[in-house]
Design an enzyme around this catalytic site. Structure first.
Site, PDB file in Angstrom:
ATOM      1  CB  SER C 324      -0.969   0.146   1.265  1.00 28.48           C
ATOM      2  OG  SER C 324      -1.622  -1.207   1.336  1.00 28.48           O
ATOM      3  CG  HIS C 411      -5.663  -1.664   4.632  1.00 25.37           C
ATOM      4  ND1 HIS C 411      -6.365  -2.533   3.836  1.00 25.37           N
ATOM      5  CD2 HIS C 411      -5.111  -0.874   3.757  1.00 25.37           C
ATOM      6  CE1 HIS C 411      -6.230  -2.017   2.680  1.00 25.37           C
ATOM      7  NE2 HIS C 411      -5.179  -1.201   2.545  1.00 25.37           N
TER       8      HIS C 411
END
Lengths: 472, 472, 472, 472
Positions: C324, C411
């Site tokens: 990410s 997340h």
């Protein structure tokens, strides 16, 4: 085979048109041939109609016309045909069979170079030219019926109507063979789709199962629903052009043991099988649906593709077998009872006679007593004897090196072996009438299919040891 | 045609296996044939490998083996083939072409009864037996490759690879012809699906349009998106086994007039057409995609099915025509300039010479001046002359009774006529290179398709009056 | 907030109609409210137009009208809206927001019995009546736009256009909230379909991936094709009414190890991964596509459903993680460099200064040196320091008890933990601009998701031991 | 309302757990409430079980848990529920209804700012906050049952089981209302698919037609096949999550005139209608299938969407009407015969008496004679009188301003008018029992639907002139 009088009068009227037509494409229509076509009693079409039908068919087959246009003409013709009488159709078949044959001269012209070219590099091209010469206008004629949406259905129905006439009218054989040849290409299993049929399948499709089921009659929608329940499997082969028409289908039960009788499988009230425990897949009914596809075989491929599919879905499956009828046994025994009795040794024969309450057993005694077969207990000498006869019928009674029983022939040609005979397997009237209620398990042992199949081609019949014990 | 030395040494090693194999089914593999197969320089496979490949292929074609098993063997073989070198594949083709021929003796045995049966009721059955005798083991060999899912793709690719070798290796002709014959049955348009392709079609399919477009190269995704816009139509024929593979496709623009040039149709920035006003459907690109299907034709049926489909969707459509390239014109003029000049009368020739600034025009002058053709104005004598040459090229320059230009030949054989010549129709480099930028409209006049088509079969070329005016 | 002069003049003209309209259904339109609606500068609609638009909207929301008819009126209105200017639309939104509020008196009439009924059997019915009183005519107004086929798309677009105006025009909040509330019911993940997207998906759908990809820009069709290759997976959620519109999608790479950098994953020329060996599923890009769905969240469910799907397809998968970006790090460091430097002990600070060639490190020194971050080697004190800052940024820099970084927040709220910081993970200009090229792996440890998620709700941030080592 | 003795003993045991649970999310579970829940005789669940069920439901509704996890918990709970007894389920419903109510304090806290903000720009946000305060944990609890595949089916069944208990247990009203509110959003017709049902539809779907048909019982598969023949139409609304479950369906016959009787339409042996000549679409049966969807209405939209669909397919259709039963007439006449007789003038009454062979007609005479109604000829005074009564019943007998007959109420609320009364329209036992065999045509005059509908909302009943003639 004499042309009727009207032909003598009319053949000249017929020929001008035919002669003209013969200039179109590769059609040949000699006076003799047309006369032959018409030389039978009870013609249904007048000379004028015959000319018209012939001209229409020539128009369909015309190689100068595009496939789309040819297909359009074929569709127009199919409307006439649908409205025609049975006798008129028969005239039409004769025209199709005889007036669209390959050109003999072309064949002769291609044959000689072919024979000369053997073992030279020209062999290939010469082979091609010979084959092209053999391609008949009849092939193109029929292909054009496949162009319009309902055309395939039309051709299948046409052949189904044609088949019963073949025995009495050999001149139709060419047309029949042409259709069979086209169908074996069009319905090549390579191009068929294996599809599961279940209760979510279209009603119109399931209605066809009811109609086509050939082994154990489906008594109605509840019966068919039971056979399509989540604990069962049913698969069929489908052609892309006939999407709701199973060409053949097989019904499968998933069990934990080899079944001895059909009735528990057809019992709508029975509890569902526990699929997690299933070890055994039983093919208890296989039905072809299309009379028009006679000679084109799917059963072998269907069973093998279904076995693969089931193995993927149910990892625990170990045994693949059938529970099958023995359709010809009783009729066969009716003719062979004496010779079967002859196979018994004296002692056994005496025991059998005693159990029947006679001094010496005749064929008539035997067959009369067999009418009460369902009442026989396990130790009955007659029951033992009938099972020996059945075992003999299945595995020893051959014709042309193959078993006379059609079901045996089918499964053994696929590589199966005769596994077990089940007394009282089918207690229905039909079952009793066919085989005194006995049924057979054929086993598909995946590791030995090819071996058994090869042996079978040499007329060696594979049986289990239990079956071997039953032999005389 | 001398067998190389190693064959002399090795043929005996080869034959035992081959001999054994020949007992399986109808395969024949005589010493001569195998020797022939191998008699070329640069063999890629060793004798041992050849024996192995031949045995594998025989296993695939084995008639004793079930279709499912044969298909499995074919798939296994295809893996070997995929990994083989180009030269190894060529050896493989020779085996397939030569070792699986029909049995000459059977053919001879069937031919005589056939000839004898002419004009008797036995003609039909005799014809059937003859045709069966001609069915080669090669047919079965190839059919079994169609049994596994990717098999059809495999055979198409195999033929595409084979085709370039045919000119130099006649022994491959039998294999090629067998494939063409099978493909024409399998890919019969009766069994193909006409499907509209638009921007909602799978990307993998649209990628193939980009790759296969043969007429006006697609420059990328924006270009293809423009051609699939809601104001356009694109249709393709698809085979059920190759669901994302258009076999042929046609791109259609819907306009209110016959277009003179291609660039507005390919202009991604152009405004969308008003479909409510469309009177004219223009087929501006037709592309075959499968080299392996050479000889199997779809174009005619595609156009006719698309015309029907469009007429249903757009009731106002009156005109169906193409905007087509003239691919061979410039190359042809390069060779025929002199004879074209000879067709001019004296006065016109003088005027042409004057406009080119020469005293008398030679072919070289003409061709040199034509390099600047795009700059010529409407009244230019050279422009007029080039258009006359083009008209002549299209409608008068025949070979075997058919136009030499492949595009003309295709559309006229479908029943279209040559409608209009468009100066400056394609200003791209490719367009100039093919035809000095000229393009052609072919008109599909639905009422006259059959008439024109029939005339065309007699080498009569249908042209509009405007085209007739351009003739010398 | 003063009504402009024209309203003073026109409000009386407006009200008669409005008054009449207010008798229809439950609509209320008092003088004050309408005046309020109109009290802003730059009105785009004339009083007459406003009256007309209001009447149209009242017609749509009319409870006396059938849903089909209401939907028809909504579709008619949407045509006017599509043609309206931005300012006219804004007027329209104000009418929708303010003129279709619930009826205060009804609410008050329902509230008192509700409060009185607490802890009695009447509590339920009273609750129901209160909720019905709160159901606004605005709800029905908007629902009727969902009735016609493109209506859902219309409402999504309307909200996307509306959102930027919310900060400056609080009166639109009621409309925005009503839309968000409806969307959270209509787009409940329970009713969305999880669908795999691959290269066989419609081109129009794949075009949207290119357009919507928010994390690593898709450079064109070759790039997107690489991401949809057979060794990759891409999944999206779809609504039945928007079949080719992914609401959110995630791109997954299947690898045998946790990746450190994004470029190998985006390399179109890289060899395909061996799926048989894949142990690790990497979610390397998750993109929401619909601005209009702000506040309606799918990401959590998408990841969990995809994990389940992947586990079924690939039994060997053990690790589920992301690669990410860290979008806010560099901007944050720009403001917090000094306080980060303060966290260093003297010795480390000296070493850092030395490596930068200064006596004492200032924030400015640091940020200037960081511009060359990509050249730093593994042992560089600056690189170590930047990674410590990043670790701090990710796990210690909270706002409202949640990480300031939006990706971290997303997340971790799903139950993931911060697993690893990857120096040089994204060498693109965008990556450098966001985070000096660093990337983060978040790990989805399926056994601990609920535990981490519960801790996260109490502001406890889950990090791996490697990440903990990086903290100051 | 006294808690049973065991509660006095057990409430303290219950509360610790409940108290703990109440800290999770917004769940409140006070001693009073739980006591209320349990204060009835015949509890099926032990205190321990109640605690367990409550804790499970709280786990499902837990806002800290992801939607996927919540859905998983809901699925687990549904398994317990499926195995529970009817009485245990009732306990479970009470917990769902009473223990997951909105938070009164939150509502109060939001209400005051809302009232204060009226007519200010803050009105919108305040409205939002109030609505959020009213959103109950019960809503989330139920939504999570929709997350797993069979969850929607589960909730529909739960409500169908719940409905019969509402009259006797008011405490369930809150749960029922919550379900109805959710269902009206989830089953909004905007999100339903109109699908044609025909004989190619799945057998499992067609089986449901047989099961659900509410108007004219389907006698079996032949009957349903007749109703799905190519000359008929049948349409249903489907939800994407329940693909083979029609929520409502309508059966349509296409005729060339308004039919007077149902039996020709149900006659399996009748010839197919000629669709090319059809001018009239008759809706002869409309059936809702889901008891659980009570209060959610589809019929109006279904008819309008079907009308649109039919108009597109059959351009010649001019008349859209029903052939409907009159279910309550006979029961109604049983109670109102006297007052009907009073409406007759003296002369008519004498004629009626004479025809019945009595001096003065009593209600009892009338009803006795009506038992032979089917034998009455056209001129019979009794027949005329019964038709007058029926006309009165349909159009004059109102309750709450609406017709008492449910079928009349339904069609008139859609904008239809009462067109014609058909003597002998339904000769079945059911038809005679409902309405002495009379049937009604309701006409959907597309140009007047809105006018009639508006009038109907003011209790004005639209009738044809023929019907008006029948009024007393």
């Amino acid at each position: 085979m004499n042309p009727p009088t009207w032909l003598a009068r009319n053949v000249s009227k017929l020929l001008p048109t035919a002669g003209k037509a013969s200039t179109v494409g590769a059609l040949r229509c000699t006076q003799e041939r047309l006369a032959t076509t018409l030389s039978r009693k009870g013609e249904a079409l007048s000379p004028r109609q015959l000319r018209r039908v012939l001209a229409d068919l020539q128009g369909v087959a015309d190689s100068q016309v595009s496939e789309v246009e040819g297909g359009q003409r074929a569709m127009d013709f199919s409307r006439w045909y649908e409205a025609a009488t049975s006798a008129q159709r028969c005239d039409c078949w004769l025209l199709m069979s005889e007036q669209f044959a390959p050109d003999l001269q072309k064949i002769q012209a291609a044959r000689e170079p072919y024979e000369a070219a053997q073992n030279t590099p020209d062999a290939g091209p010469a082979e091609i030219r010979l084959r092209q010469a053999l391609a008949s206008p009849r092939t193109r004629l029929l292909q054009r019926f496949a162009v319009f949406p309902q055309g395939l259905r039309f051709l299948l129905d046409l052949r189904a109507q044609l088949l019963p006439h073949l025995k009495t009218e050999k001149r139709l054989l060419a047309l029949d063979s042409e259709l069979e040849s086209l169908f074996s290409t069009w319905f090549d299993v390579a191009f068929l789709e294996l599809r599961r049929i279940n209760w979510d399948s279209p009603a119109s499709l399931i209605e066809k199962l009811i109609q086509y089921e050939a082994v154990h009659d489906i008594r109605g929608w509840n019966d068919v629903k039971n056979r399509l329940d989540p604990d069962r499997r049913c698969y069929g082969f489908f052609h892309p052009q006939l999407p709701n028409e199973p060409l053949i289908f097989v019904e499968v039960a998933l069990l934990d043991d080899l079944p001895q009788a059909i009735s528990p499988l057809l019992d709508e009230a029975a509890a569902a099988a526990d699929l997690a425990k299933a070890t055994t897949a039983i093919f208890y009914s296989i039905s072809n649906t299309q009379t028009g596809l006679r000679g084109v075989s799917f059963g072998d491929s269907l069973i093998k593709r279904v076995v693969e599919t089931l193995k993927t879905e149910f990892a625990r499956l170990k045994t693949f077998a059938t529970l099958s009828p023995m359709p010809g046994f009783r009729a066969w025994l009716g003719k062979n009872a004496s010779s079967m009795l002859d196979k018994l040794n004296a002692k056994t024969r005496v025991a059998l006679a005693r159990s029947l309450g006679v001094e010496t057993v005749t064929a008539a005694d035997l067959l009369a007593a067999a009418e009460q077969a369902l009442a026989l207990d396990t130790k009955s000498p007659l029951r033992r004897f009938l099972m020996q006869c059945a075992a003999h019928y299945l595995s020893r009674e051959l014709a042309g090196g193959k078993p006379v029983d059609p079901v045996t022939r089918f499964h053994l040609s696929n590589g199966a072996r005769i596994e077990r005979l089940n007394w009282g397997g089918d207690l229905s009237a039909k079952g009793f009438k066919q085989s005194y209620g006995m049924m057979v398990n054929y086993l598909y042992d995946l590791k030995r299919l090819d071996k058994y199949r090869a042996q079978f081609s040499k007329s060696k019949i594979a049986v289990s040891s239990a079956m071997a014990d039953l032999e005389f």
